[in-house]
Design a protein around this motif. Structure first.
Motif, PDB file in Angstrom:
ATOM      1  N   ARG A  86      -7.367  -2.099  -0.871  1.00  0.00           N
ATOM      2  CA  ARG A  86      -6.730  -3.067   0.019  1.00  0.00           C
ATOM      3  C   ARG A  86      -7.780  -3.918   0.740  1.00  0.00           C
ATOM      4  NH1 ARG A  86      -2.366  -1.601   4.641  1.00  0.00           N
ATOM      5  NH2 ARG A  86      -4.164  -0.584   5.572  1.00  0.00           N
ATOM      6  N   LEU A  96      -7.294   3.761  -2.501  1.00  0.00           N
ATOM      7  CA  LEU A  96      -6.293   2.719  -2.241  1.00  0.00           C
ATOM      8  C   LEU A  96      -6.639   1.909  -0.996  1.00  0.00           C
ATOM      9  CD1 LEU A  96      -2.858   4.341  -3.102  1.00  0.00           C
ATOM     10  CD2 LEU A  96      -4.310   2.885  -4.471  1.00  0.00           C
ATOM     11  N   LEU A 124       0.833  -1.200   0.000  1.00  0.00           N
ATOM     12  CA  LEU A 124       0.000   0.000   0.000  1.00  0.00           C
ATOM     13  C   LEU A 124       0.872   1.256   0.000  1.00  0.00           C
ATOM     14  CD1 LEU A 124      -2.844   1.284   0.307  1.00  0.00           C
ATOM     15  CD2 LEU A 124      -2.484   1.206   2.763  1.00  0.00           C
ATOM     16  N   GLU A 125       1.943   1.214   0.761  1.00  0.00           N
ATOM     17  CA  GLU A 125       2.804   2.400   0.854  1.00  0.00           C
ATOM     18  C   GLU A 125       3.453   2.716  -0.487  1.00  0.00           C
ATOM     19  OE1 GLU A 125       2.874  -0.192   2.856  1.00  0.00           O
ATOM     20  OE2 GLU A 125       2.062   0.644   4.702  1.00  0.00           O
ATOM     21  N   THR A 130       7.117   4.868   4.531  1.00  0.00           N
ATOM     22  CA  THR A 130       6.477   4.932   3.222  1.00  0.00           C
ATOM     23  C   THR A 130       7.408   5.536   2.180  1.00  0.00           C
ATOM     24  OG1 THR A 130       4.318   5.165   4.260  1.00  0.00           O
ATOM     25  CG2 THR A 130       4.496   5.891   1.979  1.00  0.00           C
ATOM     26  N   LEU A 179       0.355  10.039   5.081  1.00  0.00           N
ATOM     27  CA  LEU A 179       0.358   9.916   3.624  1.00  0.00           C
ATOM     28  C   LEU A 179       1.576  10.672   3.083  1.00  0.00           C
ATOM     29  CD1 LEU A 179      -3.463  10.258   2.915  1.00  0.00           C
ATOM     30  CD2 LEU A 179      -2.063   8.197   2.974  1.00  0.00           C
ATOM     31  N   TRP A 183      -3.610  14.035  -0.020  1.00  0.00           N
ATOM     32  CA  TRP A 183      -2.367  13.260   0.045  1.00  0.00           C
ATOM     33  C   TRP A 183      -1.334  13.916   0.966  1.00  0.00           C
ATOM     34  CZ3 TRP A 183      -1.964   8.461  -1.190  1.00  0.00           C
ATOM     35  CH2 TRP A 183      -2.784   7.926  -2.190  1.00  0.00           C
ATOM     36  N   VAL A 204       1.254   6.792  -6.764  1.00  0.00           N
ATOM     37  CA  VAL A 204       0.124   7.649  -7.144  1.00  0.00           C
ATOM     38  C   VAL A 204       0.506   9.123  -7.019  1.00  0.00           C
ATOM     39  CG1 VAL A 204      -2.171   8.390  -6.396  1.00  0.00           C
ATOM     40  CG2 VAL A 204      -1.682   5.974  -6.636  1.00  0.00           C
ATOM     41  N   VAL A 205       1.177   9.475  -5.924  1.00  0.00           N
ATOM     42  CA  VAL A 205       1.544  10.887  -5.729  1.00  0.00           C
ATOM     43  C   VAL A 205       2.583  11.325  -6.766  1.00  0.00           C
ATOM     44  CG1 VAL A 205       2.579  12.522  -4.119  1.00  0.00           C
ATOM     45  CG2 VAL A 205       0.990  10.800  -3.285  1.00  0.00           C
ATOM     46  N   GLN A 259       0.953   4.187  -2.762  1.00  0.00           N
ATOM     47  CA  GLN A 259       0.659   5.587  -2.436  1.00  0.00           C
ATOM     48  C   GLN A 259       1.722   6.508  -3.033  1.00  0.00           C
ATOM     49  OE1 GLN A 259       0.518   5.285   1.824  1.00  0.00           O
ATOM     50  NE2 GLN A 259      -1.705   5.001   1.870  1.00  0.00           N
ATOM     51  N   PRO A 310      -6.854   9.158  -1.825  1.00  0.00           N
ATOM     52  CA  PRO A 310      -6.276   8.188  -0.894  1.00  0.00           C
ATOM     53  C   PRO A 310      -7.235   7.078  -0.493  1.00  0.00           C
ATOM     54  CG  PRO A 310      -5.991  10.431  -0.090  1.00  0.00           C
ATOM     55  CD  PRO A 310      -6.803  10.531  -1.325  1.00  0.00           C
TER      56      PRO A 310
END
Lengths: 301, 790
Positions: free
Chosen positions: B606, B602, B562-563, B770, B737, B732, B569-570, B566, B599
């Motif tokens: 999960r 995601l 997941l991290e 992350t 995040l 984000w 995506v950013v 993230q 956010p």
């Protein structure tokens, strides 16, 4: 009714020649109908079935075919399904067992008709025609031709609206008509056993479809009053007839059903012993209070 | 005000049929009253008048065509013509009338007695010679195997001994009689006997499938009406419905919790039928704050909700109690254990789940026996079929309650205009809705559709059962191909693993970096499909398509954390838009750019991810871990600090300084940071100021606080801060995040491995992890210094 009125007018104010003509016509017509009226009665009872096909679109989901069309009512489908289940596995389902007489009889008729539903329903129409004919003939014997015709017309008028729609009604009407013939005759001839037999048939009619059960009770009470010379015996006959008919229906339900039916119980006793089961349906105000709300076990049975 | 319904004043439909009875009653009543004065008959006529008056209240008060309309007038006719008459002279055939009458009466009684006897003993006689279909009894089958064979072997009657309930077994024995054929498993489907009827045996255990109704719309429709709702419920019960599905949350908002259950209780109390036959399935686990649907699967809430439901239903025990929806904040196991405790305490008879995936169902089954699973299932929403939930339920003899079986309001037009449905409906002179319900039932005996009528007219149709012919079923299956999953065993659908062709399904969460197209060669009959494919249902659509073309399917699963997703995506967002987008900008941009992902998406992915399994039909599952490659040119190093509580503090004790005068520097921070700056580290800082979203501070006031902080430190730190409020993450940039961190990385071309993040709590640690920063606790550096707060 119009013909009866005309006949009456002629008798009251007509010339002797016309009165004689009316009598001749009445007697000829009465004899002809008394002998061969059953065929006409059967034919007339099959007409509603025909009109059901011609004049009313069948209900959605009616999967079974009936003579001249589909069974236009989901109840009918349930009874026929119940009859088939009865033949296949000895039990009719929860819906059909609510009125066990009709699906039980229908299963036999289906068997006799080799599974043809068309023929089976035609037989049902014949049963209804014959029963109403017998009732009309008895009325004719006691009250004359015009009363007989009016009675038959009344039965047909009442039944034709529902016969093609709810297929239990024909059987209820058949039993009722037969009971009518027996009751009228036995009352006039003052024969308590026959009167009890009429009560028996009438109770069966009521059990096929729960009807005006209060009338049944009043009839049972009236019987010892009418046969007051044999009051005790008449009361016994009435009670025995009604109880026997109720037991028979119950046995039928227990034998072929799964014990879930609520209709073949004796309604009058049910009404007197379980008033709560009546009150909400008839008189519960909106938003029934805790006092009148019946505690029903959602899952315990 | 008590209201007694009857035919004299009720609707036109009732009056139409019941008026003859009503008329006769009135006539007879008048006649009776007129004759009460007669000597010797007074008692009788009083009784008749009273009986007529009492009975009149009941004429036609039920279904208009029920018995009161016929039997009762019949009685009236008899009383008026025969029993009431004083003298009955013979009118026809004088002299021979007595003979004729005797014959008539005897014929009438004999006829009635014959009918009675036929009804009593006739069925047994008829049944003895009624042609019965042969029965094949399978011996030695494994659970589930008999199901497959049963589906293959239709229309034979198949009896699966494994797990079958005793009552069903006994019934089937009665059906079979001496015609039972025993077929051993080794014989396979080829030895099954054909027959004219089909008994579906699901998972080795067949059960009576109830006619059911979903009641939600009776309470949630904008134009709802309680009186109409009760009439609708009673019409459904009259039509044969024996299972009512409700929930405590069915209402408009939190103030109406239990509204739907109370409606059902009222309808059942007022229903004249046998209410003990009716089972009510209700649910708990959703709340309605402000009309929203919010899951609450805590054990405490479920126990309270169950008690409230029992009170609302007026039942000491609930037939089926279901978890309305899994609560993302509560472990499913906790909720299921709570339901199991209710069952153990005797408060509910059976427990069920709603809106669960196959994995969740299996998890629950490990804890407690599940009697029913409620999922959305319709021709247009076949996720439960493709996801394996229905098949699992059928194999385990679990009832599948299909809500929105007609697709709901969104699909009304679709339902009405579908050509295949219309064609089948026309063939049966039924409605497309009836066809859809029959088709759903035909998929498995485990499926019980939950149509949700809101009017009595439609509720009356619920008892109908349309019988689809094989041709109808074939046409509908072709239109809605997900049916293949239930009709054809997997072994027959699946092509050999070495069949020519290769369909590769690349799955992973959004932002997983699925760019395998370049890596996977695209040759002949080779297709690479790149999507998230989180659920079994979405993957099944691909697998079935491949199988229908004779090609095997394999799965490439990108196991991206997941991290990492993230950060990806950013990074994608900054690359395309040059900066972090705020929530409103993200909402607008996501319409045109699928790469812009909020956010919450995601987190949802999960939750919804169902681990791929070979049992889904893949020939192989290749797991590809995500490895972040070093980026050329990104070699900078930096010390990134969290401001509040690490660098500065509030004199007033607030979470962060509220004004320039409120700023105080944490002891040791200035010296340590100055030392890092002198050693060539780039100094960066991040912070969070929800006061801006709360409108208790303005952005320029926040910047003034930062200026004061830097003034007290004696040097500048490049800072960034999140202005969004608390609650579920919508941006984000709020720690943990990685938005602000990625922004710094991109802006200064930093190498995360060479960056240090200084924080003080778990969220700081998660933020550093992350991004790949080295995490250091603030106290570790500042404790040894002796600077006082200034």
């Amino acid at each position: 009714m119009a013909l009866a009125l005309l006949s009456k007018l002629v008798r009251v104010g007509g010339r002797p020649k016309h009165i004689r003509t009316v009598r001749i016509v009445e007697r000829g017509l009465g004899r002809a109908l008394g002998r061969w009226g059953w065929a006409l009665a059967v034919l007339l009872w099959l007409i509603p079935l025909w009109s059901a096909r011609a004049g009313r679109p069948p209900d959605l989901g009616a999967a079974w075919q009936m003579p001249f069309g589909e069974i236009p009512w989901s109840d009918g489908y349930g009874y026929f399904e119940g009859a088939h289940q009865l033949l296949a596995n000895g039990r009719f389902g929860g819906f059909a067992e609510q009125k066990p007489m009709f699906p039980a009889l229908l299963s036999v008729v289906l068997w006799l008709a080799h599974g043809s539903l068309d023929r089976a329903l035609a037989v049902t129409g014949v049963i209804l025609g014959l029963a109403s004919f017998l009732a009309a003939r008895e009325i004719g014997l006691r009250h004359g031709l015009w009363c007989a015709l009016c009675a038959f017309g009344m039965l047909l008028g009442l039944g034709r609206g529902v016969a093609p729609a709810v297929v239990t009604e024909p059987l209820g009407m058949a039993f009722g008509a037969l009971a009518l013939a027996v009751l009228i005759s036995s009352k006039a001839s003052r024969r308590p056993p026959w009167f009890a037999a009429g009560l028996f048939l009438l109770t069966l009619a009521m059990q096929v479809r729960p009807g005006a059960q209060f009338v049944l009770l009043f009839l049972a009470l009236w019987m010892p009053w009418h046969f007051r010379l044999h009051r005790a015996r008449a009361l016994g006959w009435a009670a025995a007839a009604i109880v026997t008919a109720m037991l028979l229906t119950t046995v039928l339900g227990r034998s072929y059903g799964t014990g879930e039916s609520s209709f073949y119980r004796p309604w009058p006793s049910c009404a007197s012993s379980r008033p709560l089961s009546w009150r909400p349906a008839r008189a519960a105000p909106r938003g029934s209070s805790r006092r009148t709300r019946r505690r029903w076990p959602a899952s315990s049975t | 005000m008590t209201r007694i319904p009857n035919a004299f004043r009720d609707g036109p439909g009732r009056r139409e049929v019941a008026w003859p009875g009503a008329l006769l009653l009135a006539v007879l009543f008048a006649l009776s009253v007129a004759r009460i004065g007669r000597r010797g008959e007074r008692g009788f006529w009083l009784a008749v008048a009273a009986g007529m008056l009492a009975s009149g209240a009941f004429v036609g008060n039920d279904n208009p065509v029920h018995g009161m309309a016929t039997v009762h007038p019949l009685m009236a006719l008899g009383l008026s013509l025969g029993l009431g008459a004083h003298r009955t002279p013979w009118r026809i055939w004088p002299g021979r009338a007595a003979t004729f009458e005797r014959r008539t009466v005897r014929a009438a009684f004999a006829f009635g007695a014959a009918l009675t006897l036929l009804a009593l003993i006739g069925p047994d006689v008829a049944r003895g010679s009624w042609p019965r279909p042969p029965v094949a009894m399978l011996i030695g089958m494994q659970p589930g195997q008999d199901l497959l064979i049963a589906r293959e072997a239709t229309p034979a009657i198949v009896v699966g001994p494994g797990g079958m309930s005793y009552s069903r077994y006994r019934l089937l024995l009665e059906i079979s009689g001496s015609q039972m054929d025993v077929v051993h498993a080794a014989g396979g489907p080829g030895r099954l006997l054909g027959g004219p009827r089909t008994v579906e045996v699901s998972g080795g255990s067949a059960r009576e499938r109830p006619a059911a109704m979903g009641c939600m719309r009776l309470s949630t429709d904008p134009d709802r009406d309680d009186a109409r709702a009760i009439a609708t419920l009673q019409a459904a019960l009259d039509a044969g419905v024996t299972l009512l599905d409700t929930a405590d949350a069915y209402g408009r908002d939190a103030s109406e919790i239990g509204h739907n259950e109370r409606l059902i209780a009222r309808a059942l109390a007022a229903w004249k039928g046998d209410a003990t036959r009716v089972r009510v399935a209700t649910k708990g686990g959703l709340t309605r704050p402000g009309g929203r649907w919010v899951a609450d699967g805590r054990a405490r809430h479920l126990a309270a909700a169950c008690a409230a439901s029992r009170e609302a239903l007026g039942a000491s025990r609930i037939a089926l109690y279901q978890l309305h929806a899994p609560d993302p904040r509560t472990a499913l196991a906790t909720s299921v254990r709570a339901l199991a405790a209710l069952q153990r305490d005797g408060l509910v008879e059976q427990i069920g789940l709603c809106n669960v995936s196959l994995g969740e169902l299996r998890e629950a089954l490990d804890i407690a026996p599940i009697a029913a699973v409620q999922v959305e299932l319709s021709p247009w929403q076949d996720g439960a079929l493709r996801g394996g939930v229905v098949e699992e339920c059928a194999d385990r003899d679990i009832l599948v309650l299909a809500h929105r079986p007609l697709g709901g309001a969104d699909n009304q037009r679709r339902l009405a205009r579908d050509p295949v449905l219309a064609e089948v409906a026309a063939r049966h002179q039924a409605s497309p809705a009836d066809v859809v319900l029959a088709w759903l039932r035909s998929l498995s005996s485990a499926i019980v559709p939950l149509p949700g009528p809101t009017r009595p007219e439609t509720a009356r149709t619920l008892g109908r059962r349309l019988s689809l012919s094989p041709e109808d079923v074939a046409a509908l299956d072709a239109r809605f191909p997900a049916a293949r999953l239930m009709r054809i065993p997997r072994a027959r659908r699946r092509p050999p693993d070495d069949a020519p062709g290769d369909v590769v399904l690349v799955m992973g969460t959004a932002g997983a970096g699925k760019t395998l197209e370049e890596r996977l060669a695209s040759g002949r009959r080779r297709v690479v499909l790149d999507n998230t494919y989180l659920s079994r249902a979405s993957r099944n659509a691909v697998i079935e398509s491949a199988w229908s073309q004779g090609a095997p399917a394999r799965c490439v699963w990108l196991q991206t954390s997941l991290e990492d997703a993230q950060v990806n995506v950013v990074q994608r967002m900054i690359a395309r838009h040059g900066r972090l987008l705020d929530p409103e900008e993200m909402r607008r941009a996501s319409r045109d750019d699928p790469g812009v992902i909020a956010p919450g998406v995601l987190f949802r992915h999960r939750r919804e991810l169902e681990t791929p399994e070979l049992s889904e039909g893949f020939t192989r599952i290749d797991t590809v871990p995500f490895v972040r490659q070093p980026r050329p040119g990104f070699e900078g190093r930096a010390v990134v600090v969290w401001y509040d509580g690490v660098v500065r503090a509030s004199r007033s004790g607030a979470r962060s300084p509220r004004s320039p005068d409120d700023v105080a520097i944490v002891p040791g921070a200035r010296d340590w940071l100055a030392r890092q700056r002198d050693e060539g580290w780039r100094l960066c800082g991040i912070s969070w100021h929800p006061e801006v979203a709360d409108e208790t501070m303005r952005a320029d006031e926040v910047e003034a606080v930062f200026s004061r902080t830097h003034e007290l430190l004696g040097f500048e730190i490049e800072h960034a801060w999140c202005p969004h409020g608390d609650g579920p993450p919508v941006c984000w940039c709020r720690k943990p995040l990685p938005g602000l961190g990625v922004t710094l990385i991109e802006r200064h071309r930093l190498d995360p491995a060479r960056c240090v993040f200084v924080g003080r709590d778990a969220s700081d640690h998660a933020f550093a992890r992350t991004l790949g920063f080295t995490y250091r606790e603030a106290a570790e550096f500042f404790r040894s210094t002796g600077d006082a707060v200034r």
